[in-house]
Design a protein around this motif. Sequence first.
Motif, mmCIF file in Angstrom:
data_model
loop_
_atom_site.group_PDB
_atom_site.id
_atom_site.type_symbol
_atom_site.label_atom_id
_atom_site.label_comp_id
_atom_site.label_asym_id
_atom_site.label_seq_id
_atom_site.Cartn_x
_atom_site.Cartn_y
_atom_site.Cartn_z
ATOM 1 N N ALA A 331 -23.801 18.186 7.111
ATOM 2 C CA ALA A 331 -23.875 17.720 5.604
ATOM 3 C C ALA A 331 -23.658 18.000 4.440
ATOM 4 C CB ALA A 331 -24.363 16.255 5.713
ATOM 5 N N VAL A 332 -24.574 19.117 4.220
ATOM 6 C CA VAL A 332 -25.594 19.770 3.610
ATOM 7 C C VAL A 332 -24.561 20.686 3.013
ATOM 8 C CG1 VAL A 332 -26.926 21.261 2.539
ATOM 9 C CG2 VAL A 332 -28.144 19.179 4.189
ATOM 10 N N LYS A 333 -23.876 21.195 3.449
ATOM 11 C CA LYS A 333 -22.921 22.290 3.100
ATOM 12 C C LYS A 333 -21.704 21.473 2.805
ATOM 13 C CE LYS A 333 -19.312 25.761 5.545
ATOM 14 N NZ LYS A 333 -19.451 26.532 6.774
ATOM 15 N N ALA A 334 -21.157 20.136 2.824
ATOM 16 C CA ALA A 334 -20.170 19.359 2.964
ATOM 17 C C ALA A 334 -20.112 19.003 1.355
ATOM 18 C CB ALA A 334 -20.359 18.776 3.843
ATOM 19 N N LEU A 335 -21.521 19.292 0.980
ATOM 20 C CA LEU A 335 -22.135 18.626 -0.282
ATOM 21 C C LEU A 335 -21.668 19.414 -1.424
ATOM 22 C CD1 LEU A 335 -22.943 15.803 -1.747
ATOM 23 C CD2 LEU A 335 -25.534 16.952 -1.738
ATOM 24 N N LEU A 336 -22.379 20.566 -0.268
ATOM 25 C CA LEU A 336 -22.708 21.395 -1.962
ATOM 26 C C LEU A 336 -21.080 22.302 -2.242
ATOM 27 C CD1 LEU A 336 -25.978 23.564 -0.583
ATOM 28 C CD2 LEU A 336 -25.167 21.653 -2.000
ATOM 29 N N GLU A 337 -20.235 22.830 -1.070
ATOM 30 C CA GLU A 337 -18.840 23.057 -1.583
ATOM 31 C C GLU A 337 -18.549 22.171 -2.341
ATOM 32 O OE1 GLU A 337 -17.277 22.566 2.820
ATOM 33 O OE2 GLU A 337 -17.961 25.309 2.886
ATOM 34 N N ASN A 338 -18.691 20.673 -2.497
ATOM 35 C CA ASN A 338 -17.854 19.596 -3.151
ATOM 36 C C ASN A 338 -18.708 19.610 -4.400
ATOM 37 O OD1 ASN A 338 -16.315 18.192 -1.250
ATOM 38 N ND2 ASN A 338 -17.693 16.801 -0.751
#
Length: 466
Positions: A331-338
């Motif tokens: 979830a953190v990875k997806a958030l930071l990519e966005n």
Amino acid sequence: MRYISTRGEAPALGFEDVLLTGLATDGGLYVPESLPHFSLEEIRSWRGLPYAELAYKVMYPFVEDAIPADDFRKMLDETYSVFSHQAVAPLVQLDTNEWVMELFRGPTLAFKDFALQLLGRLLDYVLEKRNQHVVIMGATSGDTGSAAIEGCRRCEHVDIFILHPHQRVSEVQRRQMTTVQGDNIHNIAVKGNFDDCQRMVKESFGNQSFLGGKTQLAAVNSINWARIMAQIVYYFQASLALGGPDRSMAFSVPTGNFGDIFAGYLAKKMGLPISQLVIATNRNDILHRFMSGNKYEQHQLEHTLSPSMDIMVSSNFERLLFDLHGRDGAAVKALLENAAKGPVSIEDYRWKHARKLFDSDAVDDKTTCETIRDVYEQNEYLLDPHTAIGVRAARNCRRDSAVPMITLGTAHPAKFPDAIAESGLSVKPQLPAHMADLFEREERYTVLDNNVSEVQGFIAKHWKNA
């Protein structure tokens, strides 16, 4: 104790490997798999301890699998014996229940000394044990560089390359870095801003092929877990000095990269009663905009009178996001990519959970100067611009006047004479005796374009065994 990545895809590591690795292989930051927790009774028993002994009590659980107790105690005694005040982190009262904790009594006059003087000793210990050489690559917005150089310059197994934004740090900050002599010390002035420097460091850690497999990079920025670990201690020190843990404390923290205030968050999780943490920022207010309105969006970076906080990409914020998302690395990875593509928000209940502890404020240059002037006229006490932002944010955000409010004093005012002059005061802050000849010392630094390949080429050519 094992350490895991905030993005969930890198292997768990022990303390020694985390110390030397910096960024995880998945691009995340390392955090402990679990935190030690101290009872109120145990914390109470630490009242009156010398700073180095308190540091041992707080930090040893993080390193006990890697360093024998006696060796770690010796490191801590050596680290904090070079500070200029017997209390190491003395408190100064500004008003009723309002305090500044002076974290600038170390050799480079900034709070970074608390961690980086220790980090140098930790690196020396581990690298000697492993018979290993590393290249330190770090980015600084002003204070990290000089503290890292001072802490690591005597390390036999280290070459140091520090990137700073060309003409965007104060003259004192620059000279503290560039006048230190040593064949293993290299200062690089990048024609860009701090975020550009930090981006180059992250890219280089992600792909170290430019070093030809002959050595590895090590981190001194606050992405290195050892930096955060050492900063937890002074929250305990402040609380114990003012009646903790039998009453709660509030802290206001001038912050750009979120590392210093994240250490306060960890202190609370480890059992220290803290009722409020105030994120104090300047016009580069991404953290304030998130905490006040649940919107994380990068704006154009602005140059201010508080250059150490001229940061728009706050690396350590990822560590808090990891906790807010239930330690879900995906979830953190997806958030930071966005977030790299545009503004993002988190679920409302997660944001409201953060707001139970955190408040925030953004203070512009004009108000910073007003605060420097007001506090000096009221108390004859001189604040540097970063600490002034902390004091103003504390006063604007304070929830309960009965709870002691402690602003972390992050730097000596002599490092920022332009801000003092702009505040309208005639007083000129003096450098301490050991830096009295700073402006007479020879400088050495290299100006490079804002190009990661050029910077990597310079490092590949100039490290000791290249």
